[in-house]
Design a protein around this motif. Structure first.
Motif, PDB file in Angstrom:
ATOM      1  N   TYR A 239       0.830  -1.197   0.000  1.00  0.00           N
ATOM      2  CA  TYR A 239       0.000   0.000   0.000  1.00  0.00           C
ATOM      3  C   TYR A 239       0.868   1.250   0.000  1.00  0.00           C
ATOM      4  O   TYR A 239       0.636   2.184  -0.760  1.00  0.00           O
ATOM      5  N   VAL A 242       2.399   2.001  -3.410  1.00  0.00           N
ATOM      6  CA  VAL A 242       1.478   2.593  -4.383  1.00  0.00           C
ATOM      7  C   VAL A 242       1.096   4.011  -3.956  1.00  0.00           C
ATOM      8  O   VAL A 242       1.037   4.932  -4.772  1.00  0.00           O
ATOM      9  N   PHE A 243       0.869   4.142  -2.661  1.00  0.00           N
ATOM     10  CA  PHE A 243       0.441   5.451  -2.152  1.00  0.00           C
ATOM     11  C   PHE A 243       1.484   6.521  -2.431  1.00  0.00           C
ATOM     12  O   PHE A 243       1.162   7.641  -2.852  1.00  0.00           O
ATOM     13  N   LYS A 246       1.226   7.548  -5.964  1.00  0.00           N
ATOM     14  CA  LYS A 246       0.085   8.410  -6.268  1.00  0.00           C
ATOM     15  C   LYS A 246       0.284   9.797  -5.714  1.00  0.00           C
ATOM     16  O   LYS A 246      -0.050  10.796  -6.360  1.00  0.00           O
ATOM     17  N   LEU A 247       0.841   9.856  -4.517  1.00  0.00           N
ATOM     18  CA  LEU A 247       1.084  11.181  -3.942  1.00  0.00           C
ATOM     19  C   LEU A 247       2.051  11.970  -4.812  1.00  0.00           C
ATOM     20  O   LEU A 247       1.881  13.173  -5.015  1.00  0.00           O
ATOM     21  N   THR A 249       2.451  11.671  -7.961  1.00  0.00           N
ATOM     22  CA  THR A 249       1.731  12.130  -9.141  1.00  0.00           C
ATOM     23  C   THR A 249       0.883  13.354  -8.815  1.00  0.00           C
ATOM     24  O   THR A 249       0.874  14.336  -9.562  1.00  0.00           O
ATOM     25  N   ILE A 250       0.169  13.266  -7.695  1.00  0.00           N
ATOM     26  CA  ILE A 250      -0.687  14.390  -7.327  1.00  0.00           C
ATOM     27  C   ILE A 250       0.150  15.650  -7.136  1.00  0.00           C
ATOM     28  O   ILE A 250      -0.237  16.753  -7.559  1.00  0.00           O
ATOM     29  N   ILE A 253       0.995  17.008 -10.458  1.00  0.00           N
ATOM     30  CA  ILE A 253      -0.159  17.631 -11.096  1.00  0.00           C
ATOM     31  C   ILE A 253      -0.430  19.000 -10.478  1.00  0.00           C
ATOM     32  O   ILE A 253      -0.644  19.991 -11.188  1.00  0.00           O
ATOM     33  N   GLN A 385      -3.922   5.927   9.352  1.00  0.00           N
ATOM     34  CA  GLN A 385      -4.901   5.852   8.281  1.00  0.00           C
ATOM     35  C   GLN A 385      -6.036   6.830   8.540  1.00  0.00           C
ATOM     36  O   GLN A 385      -6.447   7.578   7.673  1.00  0.00           O
ATOM     37  N   LYS A 388      -4.835  10.291   8.282  1.00  0.00           N
ATOM     38  CA  LYS A 388      -4.592  10.582   6.882  1.00  0.00           C
ATOM     39  C   LYS A 388      -5.905  10.881   6.194  1.00  0.00           C
ATOM     40  O   LYS A 388      -6.017  11.827   5.425  1.00  0.00           O
ATOM     41  N   GLY A 389      -6.878  10.020   6.482  1.00  0.00           N
ATOM     42  CA  GLY A 389      -8.187  10.237   5.879  1.00  0.00           C
ATOM     43  C   GLY A 389      -8.676  11.638   6.196  1.00  0.00           C
ATOM     44  O   GLY A 389      -9.071  12.389   5.322  1.00  0.00           O
ATOM     45  N   PHE A 392      -6.503  14.371   4.451  1.00  0.00           N
ATOM     46  CA  PHE A 392      -6.737  14.530   3.027  1.00  0.00           C
ATOM     47  C   PHE A 392      -8.113  15.058   2.749  1.00  0.00           C
ATOM     48  O   PHE A 392      -8.326  15.847   1.829  1.00  0.00           O
TER      49      PHE A 392
ATOM     50  N   VAL B 238      -5.169  19.970 -17.300  1.00  0.00           N
ATOM     51  CA  VAL B 238      -4.310  19.306 -16.314  1.00  0.00           C
ATOM     52  C   VAL B 238      -5.138  18.783 -15.149  1.00  0.00           C
ATOM     53  O   VAL B 238      -4.817  17.749 -14.553  1.00  0.00           O
ATOM     54  N   VAL B 245      -5.548  10.012 -11.518  1.00  0.00           N
ATOM     55  CA  VAL B 245      -4.780   9.578 -10.357  1.00  0.00           C
ATOM     56  C   VAL B 245      -5.692   9.283  -9.173  1.00  0.00           C
ATOM     57  O   VAL B 245      -5.435   8.361  -8.392  1.00  0.00           O
ATOM     58  N   ILE B 252      -6.593   1.510  -4.008  1.00  0.00           N
ATOM     59  CA  ILE B 252      -5.877   0.967  -2.856  1.00  0.00           C
ATOM     60  C   ILE B 252      -6.461   1.429  -1.529  1.00  0.00           C
ATOM     61  O   ILE B 252      -5.965   1.082  -0.461  1.00  0.00           O
ATOM     62  N   MET B 256     -11.702   5.576   1.789  1.00  0.00           N
ATOM     63  CA  MET B 256     -11.684   6.778   0.962  1.00  0.00           C
ATOM     64  C   MET B 256     -11.987   6.484  -0.501  1.00  0.00           C
ATOM     65  O   MET B 256     -12.132   7.395  -1.297  1.00  0.00           O
TER      66      MET B 256
END
Lengths: 416, 434
Positions: A239, A242-243, A246-247, A249-250, A253, A385, A388-389, A392, B238, B245, B252, B256
């Motif tokens: 996890y 992958v996380f 993704k972070l 990538t974010i 962006i 978790q 984090k939830g 975010f 963008v 994403v 995963i 959420m």
């Protein structure tokens, strides 16, 4: 159950993930945790108890106090039952002959007996926070320690003493101490206590360096091969991988959006003067032209704000989580190491069948450690978790809000 | 179908128009009450088609033709709407018509055509003349042109214009038969010539300056707009990456997951919404462009005034010098220094007979000159009168149209903001459910 004192309650490592009571988990009520339920072993868990069936006696101070606190602390999402409040504010610049640096005021309000006074106000610099974090890592290696903002400023262009930088850093430091203060185990750490209360941390620093060196060695065990990682930790590891991705990538962006928005902003700025100059040679069209000119400049300032807010609030949080994940991965690695050590030692013992000596204490200790580790980790993972939830949720909602505000500002001006 | 009863609104003869297009057309054209041609006839440019054929140098080319439809107004009062008459025209024929009008009515501000090539583009793709969006915008622009001409009190009565709308074949020949081509060449030359006018009507000089300023400011605006549109496109698109994403991330996550996934969809919607936004903005740009080109037409009228004034002044100047010569010869005095005077002093005076002939010649010339000056004067006055009337009409039209354009631009921005608010509110909801 070995003794009556809470300190020697059996390790919670035998429980499965779901059954562990958690003071900060919203769904469960912590009160349902009782000493009895902790005794039952979960069949889903790999059997870690000794061959004779007695639960392992835990004696490591780290997890026992955590157990105590887990049982005693209630849900404190509202902060009503919290007894430790810490804030970081008031950054000030200090100029000395050797160097220039920033200190922050750390204010504490508490009703805990571990503290001599109910209130404290001390000045700390980044170095001190760094010290604290290292101490925490060393003395509580089985726990997830919250991250600090970056030590070094990579981009040489950023001014270490600029208002924005200092403010961003202050916010991150504030988050750090709050997270530690909220942690059922870490908040009771003696180093944390010292950090919050000691007038002069430097003396403590010297002392600490000497005495606490040894502890960290215990947990840095290398060279042991891991047989099988329990599923949940493997899942955690995956996890996290992958996380992080993704972070990342974010983050990219978000940065790209900020860049594009800035460029758009540049072009928008050109509009207003053109419309204004147009009004100078029109007679009847003054009103609408001036109106549009006004709107355009309004748009630009609203967009400017949006971009600023995004860079100041959104991006740092993303970075912080990336750091968090890094330290979590390290903890996972350590856990693996401890487990590996335990397994190897156990194997060695099992081979020596002829010696009917009681299981050597060091193997026991190893098992101990593994249990603690697993328990603490899982507990921390849960709250991480959760947090984090929340974080975010807040973060993205904030982003949405900012955008909404931007559009509302523009719209309202246009309507005029 | 558009209503033909209202005198103020342009009538459009096409059922295939979408509501937004009809709105666009109505917004684009301000038709005066009691116009001649439009009272009798509905006009529209309905479709566009691609054709291939051989061009002047016998090479294959692809071009677009537009369907011009007309229908008599009273025909629809019977209850059933009859099929409109129609013919196909290509852009070059529209150009021919416009040039004819420019030459034939130099004292009028002739409506402009949509641009020949796509300028001020923000997206490289739309620079292509064959691009369907470009063709569509051109179709609207051509219809607008026809409606403006048809609503003009003077222009709408032109026979060539009428036959453009009604006679497919032989129209080109009839245009050339008017001999406008010769006038067109001399007009171009005159427009580009430099000359100084002593007594130009101040109003025209001011108008010319206004035309210059308007052109400059609109060009600037269009340039800024093109760059801003490019950037805005980037910003929105963008955000679409967020969609992807978030979707991957939700895979995963346990709690959420759903919130992230739906939020991602909203981000995708946000990114996609920019296409509509920019299309609407394109319409605003087209409205500005029309007046950019109108500024040209306005300048042409002012220039023509200068020309007529110049010719008048030249004729007057010539007359004065001839009269002077006459006087000198008659009285024998040399009032001003002249080469003639010098040579006569140097080489001796002329004989009385030579003087007589000269005087006679001058008399006729002066008579002719006086006639010419009278004529030129009359031309000038007439031009000023009729041109100024049209300029005033143009001013009103411009003020009205630009005001409408600016207002609808503001409205468009507001709706863009509303949409943005909606999307982000939706996303926010998803986030809070995470």
């Amino acid at each position: 159950m070995s003794t009556g004192t809470p300190r020697s309650l059996p390790s919670s490592g035998q429980k499965s993930l779901q059954d562990i009571c958690h003071p900060l988990s919203a769904e469960e009520s912590a009160r349902s945790c009782s000493p009895d339920t902790l005794k039952t072993s979960n069949p889903g868990e790999k059997d870690r108890s000794l061959p004779n069936g007695t639960p392992v006696d835990t004696s490591s101070p780290a997890s026992s106090s955590s157990l105590l606190n887990r049982l005693q602390l209630d849900d404190d999402l509202d902060g009503e039952t919290r007894d430790l409040f810490v804030t970081v504010d008031d950054p000030k610049k200090h100029v000395s002959t050797m160097e220039t640096y920033i200190t922050y005021r750390v204010c504490t309000k508490t009703s805990r007996t571990e503290f001599d006074f109910p209130e404290y106000s001390v000045r700390r610099r980044y170095q001190d926070f760094d010290w604290l974090r290292n101490r925490l890592e060393d003395s509580q290696p089985t726990h997830l320690i919250p991250p600090l903002p970056e030590k070094f400023v990579m981009k040489g262009v950023v001014d270490r003493f600029s208002e924005e930088f200092v403010e961003t850093r202050r916010k991150a430091l504030d988050k750090f101490v709050k997270r530690v203060a909220d942690h059922p185990v870490l908040s009771f750490n003696e180093h944390f206590n010292a950090f919050l209360s000691a007038k002069d941390l430097n003396k403590r620093l010297g002392l600490a360096l000497l005495t606490k060196m040894g502890e960290s060695v215990k947990y840095v065990t290398g060279g042991y091969k891991l047989r099988g990682r329990p599923m949940e930790f493997a899942a955690m590891g995956e996890y996290l991988d992958v996380f992080t991705q993704k972070l990342g990538t974010i983050d990219r962006i978000a940065q790209r959006i900020i860049k594009e928005q800035s460029e758009y902003l540049m072009e928008l700025r050109e509009y207003s003067p053109v419309y204004t100059s147009w009004t100078s040679f029109e007679e009847d069209l003054h009103e609408p032209l001036e109106g549009v000119a006004g709107c355009m400049s309004n748009c630009t300032s609203a967009l400017d704000e949006l971009t600023e807010d995004m860079s100041e609030d959104f991006l740092p949080v993303l970075k912080e989580y990336v750091l968090y994940i890094e330290s979590m991965k390290n903890v996972l690695k350590k856990r693996d190491q401890v487990q590996a050590e335990y397994e190897t030692k156990l194997e060695a013992v099992v081979f020596r069948e002829d010696k009917k000596t009681p299981v050597p204490t060091d193997v026991e200790k190893c098992q101990d450690r593994v249990e603690c580790f697993n328990a603490d980790l899982k507990a921390d993972w849960d709250r991480w978790q959760n947090n984090k939830g929340q974080d975010f949720r807040q973060l993205l909602t904030g982003m949405a809000d900012k955008n909404i505000q931007y559009y509302e500002k523009v719209r309202d001006r246009e309507l005029e | 179908m558009a209503d033909s009863g209202s005198g103020d609104i342009a009538v459009i003869g096409n059922t295939d128009l979408t509501t937004s297009e009809s709105e666009n057309n109505i917004k684009n054209t301000m038709v005066e009450k009691g116009t001649n041609l439009l009272k009798r006839m509905e006009i529209g440019v309905a479709e566009a088609e691609k054709r291939t054929g051989k061009n002047a140098v016998n090479m294959q080319e692809t071009y677009t033709v537009y369907l011009v439809e007309t229908r008599a107004v009273d025909a629809s009062s019977e209850g059933t709407t009859p099929v409109p008459d129609s013919l196909w025209r290509r852009y070059s024929e529209f150009e021919l018509l416009k040039n004819y009008l420019l030459v034939t009515y130099p004292f009028l501000v002739v409506p402009p055509l949509p641009e020949k090539r796509a300028e001020f583009v923000w997206h490289k793709l739309s620079a292509d003349n064959m691009d369907p969006d470009f063709v569509e915008r051109r179709r609207v622009g051509l219809e607008n042109f026809l409606l403006r001409v048809a609503s003009h009190a003077v222009l709408s009565n032109d026979k060539i214009f009428y036959s453009f709308l009604t006679e497919e074949n032989g129209w080109k020949e009839s245009v050339f038969e008017t001999g406008f081509q010769a006038k067109a060449d001399s007009r171009l030359k005159a427009l580009n010539a430099t000359f100084r006018v002593k007594n130009a009507d101040k109003r025209f000089a001011d108008m010319k300056q206004y035309g210059d300023e308007l052109q400059s400011v609109i060009s600037q605006l269009l340039r800024v707009r093109a760059r801003a549109a490019d950037r805005l496109y980037g910003v929105y698109k963008v955000h679409g990456n967020y969609g992807r994403v978030f979707s991957e991330w939700s895979a995963i996550e346990k709690e959420m997951g759903d919130g992230l996934q739906s939020a991602g969809h909203h981000m995708d919607a946000y990114a996609a919404s920019v296409d509509d936004i920019l299309e609407e903005e394109e319409h605003y740009a087209d409205q500005l462009k029309e007046y950019l080109f109108y500024a040209d037409a306005l300048r042409a009228v002012c220039r023509k005034h200068e020309l007529t004034q110049f010719e008048l002044e030249m004729a007057a100047q010539d007359l004065i010098s001839k009269k002077q010569q006459q006087e000198e010869l008659a009285t024998g005095t040399v009032r001003t220094f002249s080469l003639k005077g010098m040579t006569s002093k140097l080489f001796g005076q002329e004989t009385p007979e030579q003087r007589e002939t000269k005087l006679k010649m001058l008399e006729t010339q002066i008579e002719e000159g006086e006639e010419l000056v009278k004529e030129r004067n009359r031309e000038c006055e007439e031009f000023v009168k009729s041109a100024w009337v049209d300029i005033e009409r143009f001013k009103e039209q411009k003020d009205h149209d630009l005001r409408e354009a600016l207002i609808s631009y503001a409205i468009m921005q507001i709706s863009m903001c509303k949409k943005g608010i909606q999307v982000w509110n939706n996303a926010k909801e998803c986030f809070s459910k995470m």
